[in-house]
Design an enzyme around this catalytic site. Structure first.
Site, mmCIF file in Angstrom:
data_model
loop_
_atom_site.group_PDB
_atom_site.id
_atom_site.type_symbol
_atom_site.label_atom_id
_atom_site.label_comp_id
_atom_site.label_asym_id
_atom_site.label_seq_id
_atom_site.Cartn_x
_atom_site.Cartn_y
_atom_site.Cartn_z
ATOM 1 N N ILE A 32 0.837 -1.203 0.000
ATOM 2 C CA ILE A 32 0.000 0.000 0.000
ATOM 3 C C ILE A 32 0.872 1.254 0.000
ATOM 4 O O ILE A 32 0.585 2.225 -0.713
ATOM 5 C CB ILE A 32 -0.935 -0.021 1.234
ATOM 6 C CG1 ILE A 32 -1.941 -1.178 1.114
ATOM 7 C CG2 ILE A 32 -1.655 1.315 1.393
ATOM 8 C CD1 ILE A 32 -2.800 -1.401 2.359
ATOM 9 N N SER A 157 -4.789 2.803 9.183
ATOM 10 C CA SER A 157 -5.305 1.911 10.225
ATOM 11 C C SER A 157 -5.795 0.628 9.544
ATOM 12 O O SER A 157 -5.108 0.099 8.666
ATOM 13 C CB SER A 157 -6.411 2.640 10.991
ATOM 14 O OG SER A 157 -6.968 1.821 11.981
ATOM 15 N N TYR A 172 -2.779 -7.092 16.607
ATOM 16 C CA TYR A 172 -2.881 -6.176 15.471
ATOM 17 C C TYR A 172 -4.147 -5.315 15.587
ATOM 18 O O TYR A 172 -4.104 -4.094 15.455
ATOM 19 C CB TYR A 172 -2.915 -6.998 14.180
ATOM 20 C CG TYR A 172 -3.141 -6.202 12.921
ATOM 21 C CD1 TYR A 172 -2.096 -5.512 12.315
ATOM 22 C CD2 TYR A 172 -4.410 -6.145 12.328
ATOM 23 C CE1 TYR A 172 -2.312 -4.780 11.156
ATOM 24 C CE2 TYR A 172 -4.622 -5.422 11.173
ATOM 25 C CZ TYR A 172 -3.577 -4.742 10.589
ATOM 26 O OH TYR A 172 -3.780 -4.011 9.442
ATOM 27 N N LYS A 176 -4.403 -1.200 15.979
ATOM 28 C CA LYS A 176 -5.081 -0.318 15.021
ATOM 29 C C LYS A 176 -6.213 0.455 15.692
ATOM 30 O O LYS A 176 -6.520 1.588 15.302
ATOM 31 C CB LYS A 176 -5.592 -1.125 13.824
ATOM 32 C CG LYS A 176 -4.457 -1.721 12.967
ATOM 33 C CD LYS A 176 -3.586 -0.654 12.321
ATOM 34 C CE LYS A 176 -2.596 -1.247 11.327
ATOM 35 N NZ LYS A 176 -1.800 -0.241 10.611
ATOM 36 N N THR A 207 -1.391 -7.380 -1.283
ATOM 37 C CA THR A 207 -0.046 -6.770 -1.211
ATOM 38 C C THR A 207 1.002 -7.846 -0.964
ATOM 39 O O THR A 207 0.667 -8.994 -0.632
ATOM 40 C CB THR A 207 0.042 -5.760 -0.033
ATOM 41 O OG1 THR A 207 -0.133 -6.488 1.198
ATOM 42 C CG2 THR A 207 -0.984 -4.652 -0.145
HETATM 43 P P1 NAP Z 1 3.499 -4.728 3.288
HETATM 44 O O1 NAP Z 1 3.305 -5.109 1.876
HETATM 45 O O2 NAP Z 1 4.147 -5.720 4.219
HETATM 46 O O3 NAP Z 1 4.273 -3.353 3.377
HETATM 47 C C1 NAP Z 1 4.632 -2.809 4.620
HETATM 48 C C2 NAP Z 1 5.978 -2.138 4.504
HETATM 49 O O4 NAP Z 1 6.302 -1.621 5.811
HETATM 50 C C3 NAP Z 1 7.095 -3.106 4.106
HETATM 51 O O5 NAP Z 1 7.909 -2.521 3.130
HETATM 52 C C4 NAP Z 1 7.854 -3.299 5.415
HETATM 53 O O6 NAP Z 1 9.227 -3.551 5.239
HETATM 54 C C5 NAP Z 1 7.656 -1.962 6.073
HETATM 55 N N1 NAP Z 1 7.915 -2.024 7.513
HETATM 56 C C6 NAP Z 1 7.654 -3.051 8.361
HETATM 57 N N2 NAP Z 1 8.083 -2.745 9.594
HETATM 58 C C7 NAP Z 1 8.644 -1.516 9.511
HETATM 59 C C8 NAP Z 1 9.288 -0.675 10.436
HETATM 60 N N3 NAP Z 1 9.470 -1.057 11.719
HETATM 61 N N4 NAP Z 1 9.741 0.533 10.026
HETATM 62 C C9 NAP Z 1 9.590 0.918 8.743
HETATM 63 N N5 NAP Z 1 9.017 0.151 7.796
HETATM 64 C C10 NAP Z 1 8.543 -1.058 8.187
HETATM 65 O O7 NAP Z 1 2.096 -4.392 3.999
HETATM 66 P P2 NAP Z 1 0.759 -3.742 3.381
HETATM 67 O O8 NAP Z 1 -0.212 -4.831 3.194
HETATM 68 O O9 NAP Z 1 1.085 -2.828 2.284
HETATM 69 O O10 NAP Z 1 0.262 -2.893 4.663
HETATM 70 C C11 NAP Z 1 0.579 -1.529 4.818
HETATM 71 C C12 NAP Z 1 -0.271 -0.943 5.919
HETATM 72 O O11 NAP Z 1 -1.656 -1.126 5.620
HETATM 73 C C13 NAP Z 1 -0.039 -1.576 7.287
HETATM 74 O O12 NAP Z 1 -0.102 -0.592 8.299
HETATM 75 C C14 NAP Z 1 -1.209 -2.523 7.418
HETATM 76 O O13 NAP Z 1 -1.545 -2.800 8.751
HETATM 77 C C15 NAP Z 1 -2.294 -1.744 6.709
HETATM 78 N N6 NAP Z 1 -3.383 -2.585 6.221
HETATM 79 C C16 NAP Z 1 -3.166 -3.538 5.254
HETATM 80 C C17 NAP Z 1 -4.229 -4.316 4.814
HETATM 81 C C18 NAP Z 1 -4.043 -5.352 3.730
HETATM 82 O O14 NAP Z 1 -5.001 -6.139 3.504
HETATM 83 N N7 NAP Z 1 -2.924 -5.414 3.046
HETATM 84 C C19 NAP Z 1 -5.496 -4.143 5.361
HETATM 85 C C20 NAP Z 1 -5.686 -3.175 6.350
HETATM 86 C C21 NAP Z 1 -4.620 -2.402 6.775
HETATM 87 P P3 NAP Z 1 9.749 -5.074 5.215
HETATM 88 O O15 NAP Z 1 9.071 -5.722 4.059
HETATM 89 O O16 NAP Z 1 11.236 -4.926 5.056
HETATM 90 O O17 NAP Z 1 9.353 -5.677 6.519
#
Ligand code: NAP
Length: 272
Positions: A32, A157, A172, A176, A207
């Site tokens: 995202i 969130s 988690y 949030k 993602t």
């Molecule tokens: P993602 O693909 O795992 O991307 C998250 C990014 O954050 C990764 O590049 C990760 O790096 C980085 N990260 C992890 N820990 C970190 C830290 N301590 N400091 C800095 N960067 C860090 O996840 P996503 O699905 O895009 O999710 C992004 C956000 O959306 C999150 O807050 C998640 O809770 C929220 N969200 C996602 C969904 C969904 O369905 N995907 C739904 C609701 C909310 P590494 O890969 O190196 O660990």
């Protein structure tokens, strides 16, 4: 006719354009956050890609710089670490001179039922998702206050802050929920500085992070997205671009009178 179109375009550019703005996006190395960085850059902002992985961040920065030279900078950042967040803020200002927009996207979502959850599991999720959001928000808001020209803070969130979507995400979901209340409290405290603070609550978004969550069991990603998609009113899971569009709106002049709000972007999953 042409003159009228030009006027309309200028009006929209003023409302939604981000030229001369500087955005810091945490977790922008993948998923995202990557989508958000692309949309903010597309609207004209200079963007700092603040990710735990410098390699992933640098790949995104290269992509943005190829489209508009010197518009992006990758910085290795651990949002859970106060010194790392301070360094990122300092280097962002050294490079671009200011910070107008912060997007707190970095987050982790390991799955463990409460009965098997260790204190370490719990603490790690709070450290990244809630403490990390606080540390980045505080650092950016103080910088925006110093600049004296307002700002935009957008926290990513989750719909899980309102309703648990599956077993194993108690740490988690709690983190949030905390992000939502932090959003409202910060909006209250920084309103006088013309800094708006809002949250976007995504539903299921396909993602790299979700793929990693389901890795190890063949076909699990396809199964998870298919079952979430089927339970979603609009009939599909979301994309990073769906969330990026919400963030772009909240970062724009058009959203100048919106603060302390939580915007659900889930294709109707929660009402289904
Ligand atoms: P993602 O693909 O795992 O991307 C998250 C990014 O954050 C990764 O590049 C990760 O790096 C980085 N990260 C992890 N820990 C970190 C830290 N301590 N400091 C800095 N960067 C860090 O996840 P996503 O699905 O895009 O999710 C992004 C956000 O959306 C999150 O807050 C998640 O809770 C929220 N969200 C996602 C969904 C969904 O369905 N995907 C739904 C609701 C909310 P590494 O890969 O190196 O660990």
């Amino acid at each position: 006719m042409i003159a009228r179109e030009r006027t309309a375009n200028a009006f929209l550019t003023e409302l939604f354009g981000l030229t001369m703005k500087v955005a810091v996006v945490t977790g922008a190395g993948s998923g995202i956050g990557h989508g958000i960085a692309r949309y903010l850059a597309g609207a004209g902002a200079d963007v700092v890609i603040a990710d735990l992985s410098l390699d992933a961040g640098a790949r995104v920065a290269d992509e943005l710089n190829a489209a508009r030279p010197e518009s992006a900078l990758a910085l290795r950042t651990d949002v859970s670490d106060e010194a790392s967040v301070a360094a990122t803020m300092r280097q962002s200002i050294e490079r671009f001179g200011r910070v107008d927009i912060l997007v707190n996207d970095a987050g982790i979502f390991p799955t463990t039922p409460i009965a098997e959850m260790t204190l370490q599991d719990w603490e790690r999720v709070q450290a990244v998702n809630l403490r990390g959001t606080f540390l980045c928000l505080r650092a950016a808001a103080l910088q925006m206050r110093k600049q004296g020209s307002g700002g935009r803070i957008i926290n990513i969130s989750s719909i899980d802050s309102l309703h648990p979507s599956m077993v194993g995400l108690a740490h988690y979901d709690a983190s949030k929920g905390g992000v939502n209340m932090l959003t409202r409290s910060a909006a209250l405290e920084f309103g006088a500085d013309k800094i708006t603070v809002n949250a976007v609550l995504p539903g299921m978004i396909a993602t790299e992070g979700v793929a990693a969550m389901t890795k190890g069991s063949p076909g699990a990603m396809a199964q998870t997205t298919a079952s979430f998609g089927a339970r979603t009113v609009l009939g599909r899971v979301g994309t990073p671009e769906d969330i990026a569009a919400c963030v772009l709106f909240l970062a724009s002049e058009a959203a100048g009178y919106i603060t302390g709000q939580t915007l659900v972007c889930d294709g109707g999953y929660l009402i289904g």
